[in-house]
Structure formats: C-alpha cells, structure tokens
Motif scaffolding. Structure first.
Motif, mmCIF file in Angstrom:
data_model
loop_
_atom_site.group_PDB
_atom_site.id
_atom_site.type_symbol
_atom_site.label_atom_id
_atom_site.label_comp_id
_atom_site.label_asym_id
_atom_site.label_seq_id
_atom_site.Cartn_x
_atom_site.Cartn_y
_atom_site.Cartn_z
ATOM 1 N N GLU A 139 0.834 -1.201 0.000
ATOM 2 C CA GLU A 139 0.000 0.000 0.000
ATOM 3 C C GLU A 139 0.877 1.263 0.000
ATOM 4 N N LEU A 140 1.948 1.234 0.807
ATOM 5 C CA LEU A 140 2.871 2.372 0.826
ATOM 6 C C LEU A 140 3.491 2.577 -0.561
ATOM 7 N N ARG A 141 3.839 1.472 -1.164
ATOM 8 C CA ARG A 141 4.466 1.571 -2.479
ATOM 9 C C ARG A 141 3.469 2.096 -3.508
ATOM 10 N N LYS A 142 2.236 1.636 -3.432
ATOM 11 C CA LYS A 142 1.200 2.088 -4.354
ATOM 12 C C LYS A 142 1.032 3.609 -4.241
ATOM 13 N N ASN A 143 1.067 4.082 -2.993
ATOM 14 C CA ASN A 143 0.885 5.523 -2.759
ATOM 15 C C ASN A 143 2.195 6.303 -2.868
ATOM 16 N N GLU A 144 3.246 5.605 -3.234
ATOM 17 C CA GLU A 144 4.570 6.224 -3.349
ATOM 18 C C GLU A 144 4.933 7.005 -2.083
ATOM 19 N N GLU A 145 4.738 6.352 -0.966
ATOM 20 C CA GLU A 145 5.153 6.962 0.311
ATOM 21 C C GLU A 145 5.880 5.913 1.158
ATOM 22 N N THR A 146 6.821 5.243 0.484
ATOM 23 C CA THR A 146 7.549 4.177 1.172
ATOM 24 C C THR A 146 8.395 4.715 2.326
ATOM 25 N N HIS A 147 8.695 6.013 2.318
ATOM 26 C CA HIS A 147 9.474 6.594 3.425
ATOM 27 C C HIS A 147 8.696 6.528 4.731
ATOM 28 N N LYS A 148 7.418 6.271 4.635
ATOM 29 C CA LYS A 148 6.628 6.172 5.867
ATOM 30 C C LYS A 148 6.751 4.782 6.516
ATOM 31 N N LEU A 149 7.605 3.963 5.931
ATOM 32 C CA LEU A 149 8.029 2.729 6.598
ATOM 33 C C LEU A 149 9.279 3.049 7.410
ATOM 34 N N SER A 150 9.323 2.568 8.620
ATOM 35 C CA SER A 150 10.529 2.733 9.418
ATOM 36 C C SER A 150 10.924 1.382 10.008
ATOM 37 N N VAL A 151 12.212 1.067 9.920
ATOM 38 C CA VAL A 151 12.718 -0.187 10.489
ATOM 39 C C VAL A 151 13.563 0.155 11.709
ATOM 40 N N TRP A 152 13.200 -0.388 12.851
ATOM 41 C CA TRP A 152 13.905 -0.079 14.088
ATOM 42 C C TRP A 152 14.726 -1.279 14.529
ATOM 43 N N ARG A 153 15.930 -0.974 14.918
ATOM 44 C CA ARG A 153 16.848 -2.029 15.351
ATOM 45 C C ARG A 153 17.395 -1.687 16.729
ATOM 46 N N GLY A 154 17.423 -2.685 17.599
ATOM 47 C CA GLY A 154 18.096 -2.504 18.881
ATOM 48 C C GLY A 154 19.425 -3.215 18.808
ATOM 49 N N ARG A 155 19.644 -4.195 19.675
ATOM 50 C CA ARG A 155 20.840 -5.036 19.577
ATOM 51 C C ARG A 155 20.787 -5.779 18.249
ATOM 52 N N TYR A 156 21.919 -6.245 17.757
ATOM 53 C CA TYR A 156 21.964 -6.818 16.423
ATOM 54 C C TYR A 156 23.160 -7.728 16.278
ATOM 55 N N THR A 157 23.181 -8.487 15.187
ATOM 56 C CA THR A 157 24.367 -9.278 14.851
ATOM 57 C C THR A 157 24.920 -8.758 13.528
ATOM 58 N N ALA A 158 25.923 -9.442 13.024
ATOM 59 C CA ALA A 158 26.564 -9.002 11.784
ATOM 60 C C ALA A 158 25.600 -9.052 10.600
ATOM 61 N N LEU A 159 24.492 -9.766 10.730
ATOM 62 C CA LEU A 159 23.549 -9.864 9.623
ATOM 63 C C LEU A 159 22.529 -8.739 9.611
ATOM 64 N N ASN A 160 22.703 -7.758 10.495
ATOM 65 C CA ASN A 160 21.716 -6.683 10.557
ATOM 66 C C ASN A 160 21.613 -5.921 9.232
ATOM 67 N N GLY A 161 22.668 -6.009 8.428
ATOM 68 C CA GLY A 161 22.643 -5.311 7.145
ATOM 69 C C GLY A 161 21.532 -5.775 6.229
#
Lengths: 847, 229, 207
Positions: A139-161
């Motif tokens: 839906e975000l992509r359809k409306n061209e507002e993908t920036h309104k997706l946010s990915v939050w990361r706390g602790r992580y491993t080397a695969l966080n990329g």
C-alpha cells in the motif's frame, strides 16, 4: 544331591556348577547400577556461541546435554576473554527457557492502542502475518510513500545489514533507526576527534600502572568484563586505580581512590588533571614533545606562545592549554565537582608519574551528558598527555577482522524506492540542533529518542508502518510517556521480540524471534579485549524452544516472498540472486538456508585459509563454527604514531582540526556560525573553545527549588541490556550491585538527605521529575553523595514476564523504570541521548 | 590416606559479582531461595570514606562440624576426604543441623523444588507458554537441569529434607574443581588437598596468610579467606 | 562326578554360600552344604571341618528350622536387644550406631564397582550378607570379564573394611549366641577372610 537339583540350585543362588554355564551373578542385596561409575563423567558437550548480554560480545560455549542448553562458559579459544564469562552470561539460560516468551505469531484485535488498552492478541500463522505486513508495504508503495516505513533495530548481529540495512533501501525508506544513539555514542566523540576512532577502545589492563576510570565499572559492566574481572587482582597489585563516579560502583569498591563527582561535572576534574600534568611537567615528552628550550612555561593562569613548544605525535597542546586549561586548577575544579583539590592533585600526579602506562578509561557515564562530547575529548586527551594512546599499558584501537560486505543491492532499488530513500529522515539527525557528527558527517547518527517527537508532531511527516526488532523503545528511551503516545499513534507496528515487552503492548503484529545465544546461527564482529580483536560465531545449539524465526534473515526472507506474491519481487530477488554459498554456489531456497549462506559469505575471509590475514588460520566453514572464534594477532602498539592518526593533521589532536572542519561544515549546511551551533546544542562554548576538550557546566532539567536532588542512574552487573529482569537468578542476587536489594529496585539516597526528608530505610518513596514519576523503595546508602540520588537501570518492567513485573496482568512493575523520570535530552554533537551526568533533577517524597 | 579438601577464596581477586552463587544454582539444580553459595556484604564508614566488602560464603566443611554432631541419623557426615556431606536418603528433615550450623548455609525443602515448572497456566493465554509446556519441550522438569549432580546426591532434593553445598563432590571425584571455582571469572577460588604436601593450596595459604569465618567457635572451617576485598 | 571348577569359581561359590547363610534361615539351606564342602576342599582344606560342623548342626534340627530362626532373630534382628548386630558401623564407627561412616564407605565401594543396594534388599548396605555377596559378585565378574579391577575391588574391600570387623562380629556372637550354628559360621567366615587377605598380600599382582 543329584545334578538336576544342583543345576536348579545354581540357577537360584548363582553358584558355579561344573559343566554348566553361569551367565550372570545372582544378587540378593544389590542391583546393578548401570549409571553408577559411568555417570560420573561429563554428559554433555561444549558448543561455541556468543553472549550479547552487553556489548563486550563474548565468545562463549554452551554445555549441551541431550539437546538441552545447561551451562555457559567463556570460549577458551578466545584470546579476548581467555575462557572466562561474567555472571550475566549464565542468566541467558533462564531467558531461553522462559515460559513467558512469545511462542507464536500474534495479531492485535483491539484497534485502540494505549497502555490501558488490552491488545486482545490472537494467534495467527507466520504466513498470515507476512501477508498482512506485505499488504501494508504494498500500500505504501502504491501511494509512493515508502518513506513512511521505518525499520527499528536494537541489539543486532553481523547480519543486521539485511533487515536493517538493505531491506529498507530496497523498499524505499531512509528511516532505518538503530539504537546506537541511546547506547554510548557520546563516549566515542573524544576518541574520534582526537584520533578518528569512532568505537570502543581496548584498554591494556595487564600492562598498566594507573587506571583512571571515568564512570567506568569494568568489573561489572561494559567493557571487557570477563577479562577485566580476571586480571583485576593483578591490576590492583601493580597499578593504582581511581574511580570518578557519583556512586560507589563495584569497581570503586575495589579502587585506591574514589572521586564521587557531582554528576556531569567530570570535565572540571579532567581539565584540572590536565592542568596539573602540564604545570608539573608530567606530560609524556616522547609523545607530546617539549618546550624547545626545555623550560616548562605551563604556569597557572599564563598564556603560552605556541612557537615555544615543539610537538611530536600530537597537535595543539599549547592551543588547548591557552583556550581551556590554564586556569583549571584543582581548587577551581573542587568548586565545580565537589572533589577536594588535594585528591585531584594527588590523582593527577600519580597518573602522570605512571606515564605512559596510564589509562584514562572513558565510559557513557562521564560522556552521555548534554554537554558531554567535550568531556569525552577532555578525558581522552589525558591519554594523549601521558602518551598512552596506542601504547603499551594504554588505550588501544583494534586489529582488523576482515569480512565480506553484503552483496550490492542498488540494482534492486526501483524508482519508487529511490524517491522514498531521498526523503528527509524522520529522526532529524543532521538538523541544526542535532549535528550527530559521527565520522565527521553531519547526521551520521540516527537520533533514536527523537523519533517519538517526530511521530507525534508528524514532522517531517507521519510514519505508517514500523518493523521493529530487538527493541523496547518505550522502555529504553528517556521520557517513555512520549513513546507510549507515539506508539499508540503508529497505525501498523510489527514487534519482533523474544518476550512480550512494553513495546509489544502497542504492536499490531507480534513475531516471536530466536534467542541470540542458543537458537540462531550468526556472527558478531567489532569486539575486542586483552589486545585481541575477534569475530565470534553464534550457533543454533538447541532446537528452538518455540515457533520462532530469525529476525534479521528468516523473517526478511519470508517478507520478501510475501511481497513477491503481491507483485513486488525485488527484495526476494536480491536475496535469491545475490546470495550464494561460497563453496557450492548454491542459492538459498528458504529463510534458514538464506541465513546460513549469508553468514558463510560474510565470514569467508576468516574460514577460507587461502585469504591472507593477520590472525588465526581456520580451515573451512565447519571449523569456524566449531572453534567459534577467529582471533586477530596481538595489537601492534604505536602503529598510529608517526602521523597515522587519520585526523586532518595526521596527529593526535588536542585542538581538533578535524572537529573544526566537521562543525564548520554543519554550520555551513544550515547557514549559521559555529557559535550558533554551540547555542543550538546547549553548549556554552564560544569561538575556538568549540574545537578543544573543555569544561562545560552540567546541564540539568528541572529547577533546583522544586527538584532539589540530582538523579543519577547506573548499570547493573546482572543486566542483559534490561532483558534479564525476568530471571530469578537476576533477582536473587541483585544485591551484588553495591547498595541494591534482592528482588527489588531501590532508590539509593544518602542518609543525610533521607533524614531531612523524613525517609527511613525501606520506606516507599515517590520520585518525581519534570517529566514523570515512579514509586520505589528507598535505600539509605553512604555510597552516594548528599544531594544526589542513585538508581540502577534495568527494572521497573510493567510487561516482560511474571518475575520482571510484580503483577503482569495489572501492569504493576517491580520497581520503577528510570526512563519514566529521565528527561529526553541529548548530547547533540555526537547524536547521543544524554541519560547520565545528572541531566534530570527530582524531588523525593515519602508515600 | 584420604584427601583433606579445603577451599581458598582470594578476596583481593574477588570482585563480588555473585557468579559463584549463580553457577552453583546451575550446577546443583537448586530452587529459588536455596542458595548453597551466598555472600556477606559489609558496608562501613560515611560518605565519602565508605568501605564495601563482599565475602562469598558456602558450607565451610568444618573439620569439627556441628551439623554432623547434631544430626541424629548420621545424614550429615564427614567423608573420607574431609568433606562434610549430606545424605538425602537418611535425612529425616529434623533441621537439627540448621540449628547447629553457625554459618547458616543449610537450607530446608519446605516443598518439592521447582514446583513452578509443573504449573499449567500461561502468563498470556495463547501467546506465552505454561512452565509445564516448556518442561515438556525441553524434556526435563527444570529445562536447564544438570544431570551430573545425580551421581552421588539427589539431582534435585525433595520436600522434607535439608540440602547444602557438597563442594561439588561429584566433580572432585573426577578431578575437576567445584563449579563455583571453575566459573569464577576472577579465578579467586581454589580447592586443594591439605594432605598432599605438593598441592598448590599450601603455597596460597603460606603466601598470603588467611582467615576463616568465626574461628572462635572451634568448628575448624575449611574455607580459607586470603587477603582483603 | 563332574569336572571340577576353577579356583576362582570355588571362591565365588564360597562367598555366595556364606552370604546366603547370613540371610534368614530357610528350609532349602541343606542344598548349600555340598558346594560349601567342595569349595573348602579345593581352597582351604584346613577349614573343611567347619563346613562339616555347620552341616551337622543343621541336620540336628531334623528339618525344623524354628530354633535357628529364633536364634537368628535374637542375634541379628531384634525386636528387643539385638545381641550381635551384623553391621560394620556398629564395630567400626564411633558411637556404635548403625549408618555410620563405614556404611557410607562400603556404599561408595559398591558404587565404584557399578552396584547399588537393591530396593528389594530391606536391610542396610553394611550387612554382613551384603558384604559377602559383594565379594562373590567381584569374583564372578572377574571370571566373566578378566578385568583385574574386580580383583582389586576385593582386595580393597577385604583389607580396608571387611577384615577390620568380621572378627569383632565373631567375638560378639561367641559372647551372646545360644546355639553353635552361628558361632561356627562366623568363625568360618573370619578364617576365610583371613586366608583370602593373606593370599592377596602374598600375591598382589594377579594377572
């Protein structure tokens, strides 16, 4: 007796009879205990993994008996901890087998969100969950507002990329928000702007003769805890130890000097120590250089001519003196810091006499203040003065640990994603008031805690979809109330979590994930200790206890598949096309294969013996998993000497040309002066003072009349990043944190203050700050100074589990979360949250 | 000749982290509140001259053990290696040993341990598990249960008897140090044989001098504290 | 009649039979005298007469073992004063109580040999019957496996434990017993133990 009877007798009694075979003894009194002798042997096997209970990231081994994880120890193959692990590592056993873990994906059915709302979660399948998330993204992509997706990361491993790094870019958002700014960034500010090292230092304990610990508590919390603990007896034998800490920490209890500084005033002591080192000629001349004629002109109150001094490895010592140090006498510092001048002078002299084997050990405690970036520069500058930088018995960088980066993803970024990626960031990092100058880049750090404000104000826009893993932002960020409100406002929020945490309460989809130490294969890099850097492996040592997936890879893969089903194949194509087994060339076909291939690709330089590197030789992937750790060579001392500090001048910069350039670039970006930047970031410096470590008075929220006490928080040696409070072992031994009580979360108050307030030991008290209040038990404690109350972080969970909360159903916490009362302020130059330094004042009342 | 086991704890090395106590629970499968390894904390002085002292404690394996004398059924006994041991089979739970022990290191099982793991209610129905569910998944009542303890003591004790530190006699019997010793990150602890003149324990005792808890009572404790915290 | 047994088999039988005699008297005890005699003849001819005596004392009962059962109970069970408790801890440990350190010690030796006291054995681990059966078990196991450890088990057990108290039990029985049967039995047992121990001492390394 005839033979027949005899044979019968033989069978009954077990006697030998000639001509008949007797196969087993007949026993009246005994039974064969098949286990007896055999069982007094090791019944399990030690298998390698990594503990991420703190950021030491220790290589460990887990004892597996019949498929169960039963014990933990340091990995003896690791040179950083040489087979030791600290107390918190063992608590992980109670985490992985915690019945209060989320055991399957859940979906919210109550559309209303709030702390008082029951989410009414119902179980759903993984496929349903992925479809729902994919729908929102499509839906975000359809409306061209993908920036309104946010990915939050706390602790992580080397695969966080994968989940945190590339997934957002392929979908199209600049809003991947890590927790780094609430972790420690301010303490990296000084090392970066003097020797371009944005990271944790390794401190050469076993070779040192003096340890000056700025709020650091290495036998208890970050860093290098097992190693520090292991060698502390030796350090005490050979070195003097001074702790500058508002509270009597575990390390302060075993130090020669305790300097219970008024929180946030560390800079005054550091400046005074520098002043003494210079006026008394105690600086280390082979590193810093000397006056051309050998006559010390560093005299109290007097400006020195730069041309009189010739520096060796450093830059700007005279500028530093003139701008910041010449008047910083111990007597001056006593007034600011509350520490007697004679103690400051003694510490400075002893520290200087130990040069160059003298460590000034930085920590969040002394730097995560509103103006703490400059404290970081001051305290790290002391290492420069005594020549311990990059030197034996001093402060070290790390040897390199070569790994591969993730495959390039740019081909999978389409027009819509590109548009989203180019939108301004939600966190305001890089704005005038948040320079966040990591690696000299304006906005180099994500302003984690400010995201709540941005969401509430919809500035620069609103967030519609949040994917969040290994986080608990409405617990771990200061002024949590804003987070509760912001989370309630976000329309679609996916929480990937081990336990049902505070953040989970606001989630629309809850995804149960693996416990890092026992249930997933991954790698962790960037940690070091005892002069060795390493990569440490995590492993799936047991069958996951519940229906959990690996957040960084498996879930990303499943989401990729769901997006493909709905017409957006770019993510899964990136995974399928760009990842392949380095040995067989095989492409991944499912999330678990993807996970393994990603780790294998990442670590290839370490397990492929044909790759040249300075460190262990490991023969193949399986051997890497088995050994569990790759160690670098021992640190090569003084490799940055001779102009290799990476700064603008190539020298160790007391006067930071590097910072000057970064600050000027930031000012220029906003069309203001550096003085304006100082003002916007709550610093008092004017002019060139902004480019050197200097004293800044502590900044506090709340006026002294209404909030007479300074609130100072600290860490627990039992904290696994505030995730271990639901283990009974944590609660049973909470008093191992000096001054704390078992099964409780006390406010430590000096008896002098307590008497004034009519508070007795064990009274319940309400602690109120300008932003919130908590009610906890008071503990009368001589280990904190009058005027300062102390409390440990980590408890006060109103969610998480049956031990962490007093009553989970009623959301009744055990103790109180410090972040409810800590004001949301920042060390804006580094982009760090400012939770230390007494940034918040409180009043304490008996209830 | 049997051995004569004794422990040294170097307080100078000890950082007071309680790892010994946590790992003891791990090794011996003790329930909440049953702590064979514990500590005494002494705080003295006034701000800013405060002295903090953490003294790890455990059964002293006294040479002249009051618990052995007090036990009417010889459930507490001295073994041939100088250990003060508890025999769960003989114990009648009279608590005479607890009353007689000046160190308070013996615990009584008021109920069967780890009952928590038999509970069948989940914290959040449908979302989290019941303790029993986890037990069943793991295949042991206590999911991180250490079966090696069973060799010469009840792996988990039971209602109506006491329990205490056995100095990991199962580990000593296979020439391993007790678990608290092995996992102490400061390497502050050591168990040695006083009967063996070549045992490093003699060097430790000789080098630093030592003290014991409540030596005045004449129990002849076998836990020796070296240096100061 | 048949081929003869090996020495170690005779030894196993001897200890098993002695052990059986220390259990409650049973009617079928009669069957044990022949193999007892065989063992003694083969191993310790000087003790054959004790075996014969034992048999004749038994035969004098003419099939009614009641007097023997009464005697057994008085000496070893109670319910009143137990005249000669058949447990090592009574004779070896301070306090003269049951369940002493020596009890713990034999349990450990049993454990090391891979045995534990059976649930069906409603008596204490250091009962003389259990101890004698333990030796039988080790001889048996040695014959079975040829593992020297089993012989070492016997040696340790005899030397460090059984030989230390069997004579004391004998003394006690000779003081308190009414019938001759148990006097003869313990005397025989004591002598067997002494002989065995001497053999081990003269023959420490058995291959």
């Amino acid at each position: 007796m005839n033979r027949r009877n005899f044979l019968k007798l033989s069978a009954v009694t077990g006697l030998f009879v000639a001509g008949a075979s007797q196969t087993k003894p007949v026993l009246n009194a005994f039974s064969k205990n098949a286990q007896a002798t055999e069982t007094n042997e090791a019944q399990g096997e030690w298998i390698a993994s990594t503990c991420q209970g703190c950021t030491t990231w220790c290589p460990v081994q887990i004892y597996i008996v019949d498929g169960r994880a039963t014990k933990v120890r340091g990995n003896p193959n690791a040179k950083a901890n040489h087979g030791h692990s600290c107390v918190r590592s063992h608590l992980a056993l109670q985490q992985v087998y915690d019945p209060d873990r989320v055991k399957q994906p859940m979906k919210r059915t109550n559309p209303k969100k709030g702390r008082e709302e029951d989410p009414q979660f119902v179980p759903i399948s993984w496929e349903e969950a992925m479809d729902e998330i994919a729908d929102k993204i499509i839906e975000l992509r359809k409306n061209e507002e993908t920036h309104k997706l946010s990915v939050w990361r706390g602790r992580y491993t080397a695969l966080n990329g994968i989940l945190y790094g590339n997934l957002p870019k392929i979908i199209g958002t600049p809003n991947n928000i890590s927790h780094s700014s609430i972790c420690a960034e301010a303490e990296k500010f000084g090392p970066y702007y003097s020797e371009t090292m944005w990271g944790y230092r390794d401190y050469d304990h076993t070779e040192t003769y003096y340890e000056l610990l700025w709020g650091a508590d290495p036998v208890s919390s970050n860093r290098q805890i097992p190693h520090s603990t292991n060698v502390w007896g030796k350090v005490r034998d050979q070195a003097k130890i001074a702790c500058i800490d508002p509270r009597l920490s575990a390390t302060a209890a075993k130090a020669d000097e305790w300097l219970p500084v008024i929180p946030g005033e560390d800079g005054a002591i550091a400046a005074a120590i520098a002043h003494v080192l210079l006026t008394e000629g105690l600086w280390y001349k082979p590193f810093v250089g000397d006056f051309k004629d050998g006559v010390n002109r560093f005299v109290n109150g007097r400006t020195v001519s730069e041309s009189a001094f010739e520096e060796n490895e450093t830059y700007g010592v005279v500028k530093w003196w003139n701008l910041s140090l010449k008047d910083a006498t111990p007597e001056w510092a006593e007034e600011k810091s509350g520490i007697p001048a004679e103690q400051i002078r003694r510490v400075a002299q002893d520290f200087g006499r130990a040069a160059p084997r003298a460590i000034s050990f930085l920590s969040p405690g002394a730097c995560m203040h509103v103006r703490g970036g400059y404290t970081s520069m001051l305290t790290h500058g002391l290492n420069g003065l005594v020549g311990s930088v990059d030197n034996v018995g001093g402060t070290l960088d790390g040897e390199s640990v070569p790994v591969n980066s993730l495959p390039d993803f740019t081909a999978y970024v389409d027009r819509i994603a590109e548009k989203g990626n180019s939108m301004p960031r939600i966190d305001h990092g890089g704005s005038l008031k948040f320079p966040a100058l990591k690696d000299s880049t304006s906005g180099g750090v994500k302003m984690t805690n400010y995201v709540a404000d941005a969401v509430l104000a919809e500035d620069p826009y609103d967030l519609k979809v949040v994917l969040s893993y290994w986080t608990n932002f409405n617990f771990s960020n200061q002024n949590t109330k804003r987070w509760d409100e912001a989370l309630a406002k976000i329309p679609f929020h996916v929480h990937m979590t081990v336990n049902p945490a505070e953040q989970t309460h606001f989630a629309d989809i809850v995804l149960p994930v693996t416990h890092h130490m026992f249930e997933r294969l991954s790698a962790v890099r960037g940690s070091k200790g005892n002069t060795y850097a390493h990569l440490s492996m995590q492993n799936r040592l047991i069958d996951p206890v519940f229906d959990v997936k690996i957040d960084e890879t498996e879930i990303a893969w499943m989401l990729g598949e769901a997006l493909e089903r709905k017409g957006f194949p770019n993510l899964i194509n990136y995974f399928r096309n760009e990842f392949s087994d380095p040995e067989t060339g095989k492409s991944p076909e499912n999330g678990l294969e993807f996970n393994e291939i990603a780790v294998k690709m990442y670590t290839e330089p370490l397990w492929n013996p044909s790759v040249q590197k300075a460190g262990d030789t490991i023969n193949g992937w399986d051997e890497l998993k088995e050994i569990g750790v790759w160690n670098s060579v021992k640190y090569n001392y003084r490799k940055k000497w001779g102009g290799n500090f990476g700064t603008k001048t190539g020298k160790f910069e007391f006067y930071s040309e590097t910072l000057k350039e970064a600050l000027e670039a930031h000012a220029e970006k906003h069309n203001v002066s550096v003085d304006d930047v100082m003002e916007a970031t709550f610093n008092t410096a004017k002019g060139e003072l902004a480019f050197v470590g200097h004293y800044e008075p502590a900044y506090r929220v709340g006026n002294e009349q209404e909030y007479p006490l300074i609130f100072s928080e600290h860490r627990s040696r039992l904290n696994r990043e505030a995730r271990s409070a639901n283990t009974s072992w944590y609660q049973e031994f909470k008093d191992a944190d000096p001054g704390d009580e078992v099964w409780d979360d006390v406010l430590k108050i000096n008896p002098v203050d307590a008497e004034k307030l009519g508070i007795a030991n064990g009274d319940m008290v309400k602690v109120t700050s300008p932003v919130g209040e908590i009610t906890v038990k008071a503990k009368l404690w001589e280990g904190t100074r009058p005027g300062v109350v102390n409390k440990c972080y980590g408890q006060g969970h109103w969610a998480y589990g049956h031990i962490a909360s007093l009553d989970f159903k009623k959301q009744l916490p055990r103790g109180g979360n410090n972040n409810i009362i800590l004001a949301d302020v920042y060390e804006a130059l580094s982009g760090s949250s400012a939770r230390h330094g007494g940034s918040t004042r409180v009043k304490v009342e008996k209830v | 000749m049997g051995k004569n086991y004794a422990m040294t704890i170097d307080l100078h090395k000890c950082v007071g982290c309680a790892a010994c106590s946590v790992v003891c629970k791990n090794e011996n499968n003790t329930d909440i509140g049953m702590n064979w390894s514990h500590h005494i904390i002494n705080v003295s002085g006034k701000f800013p001259n405060v002295k903090y002292e953490y003294i790890p404690t455990l059964c002293n394996h006294c040479e002249d053990a009051p618990c052995v004398k007090a036990c009417p059924v010889k459930a507490m006994y001295k073994d041939e290696n100088g250990l003060t041991l508890h025999d769960a089979d003989k114990c009648i739970g009279c608590k005479s040993c607890m009353a007689s022990c000046p160190y308070g290191v013996i615990s009584f099982n008021k109920k069967d341990p780890h009952q928590y793991w038999t509970e069948q209610t989940a914290l959040v129905e449908g979302m989290t598990a019941s303790p029993k569910e986890v037990s069943e998944i793991a295949g042991e009542k206590l999911p991180y249960y250490n079966p090696e303890r069973e060799y010469n003591y009840e792996g988990m004790r039971y209602r109506g008897i006491v329990e205490k530190c056995q100095l990991c006699d199962h580990r000593l019997a296979r020439d391993e140090q007790p678990y608290c010793v092995s996992r102490c990150p400061a390497e502050a602890r050591y168990v040695g044989d006083l009967n063996d003149p070549n045992d490093p324990i003699h060097e430790l005792l000789g080098k630093y001098g030592h003290k014991k808890l409540r030596e005045d009572l004449g129990t002849k404790p076998k836990v020796f504290y070296l240096r100061e915290f | 009649m048949e081929k003869s047994l090996g020495t170690l088999q005779y030894k196993a039988n001897l200890f098993k039979i002695l052990s059986e005699f220390y259990n409650k008297p049973k009617d079928d005890m009669q069957s044990l005298y022949a193999p007892l005699n065989d063992s003694l003849v083969a191993l310790y001819p000087d003790l054959v007469t004790y075996g014969k005596e034992l048999e004749s004392e038994f035969l004098e009962l003419h099939g009614d073992i009641t007097p023997l059962s009464v005697e057994y109970a008085k000496l070893f069970i109670g319910p009143f004063d137990v005249l000669a408790p058949p447990y090592s801890s009574i004779y070896l440990d301070s306090g003269h109580q049951i369940l002493g350190e020596s009890t713990k010690y034999v349990e450990k030796l049993y454990r090391n040999a891979g045995l534990e006291i059976s649930d069906s054995f409603k008596d204490l681990p250091d009962h003389i019957a259990a101890e004698l059966e333990f030796i039988y078990y080790n001889y048996f196991s040695y014959i079975d496996t040829n593992e020297v450890q089993f012989l070492l088990n016997i040696e340790t057990f005899l030397e460090s434990h059984l030989s230390l108290w069997v004579a004391k039990l004998n003394d006690q029985i000779w003081k308190r017993a009414n019938l001759e049967f148990y006097k003869t039995l313990t005397l025989l047992t004591t002598k067997v133990v002494v002989h065995e121990l001497n053999e081990f001492k003269g023959n420490v390394t058995i291959h």
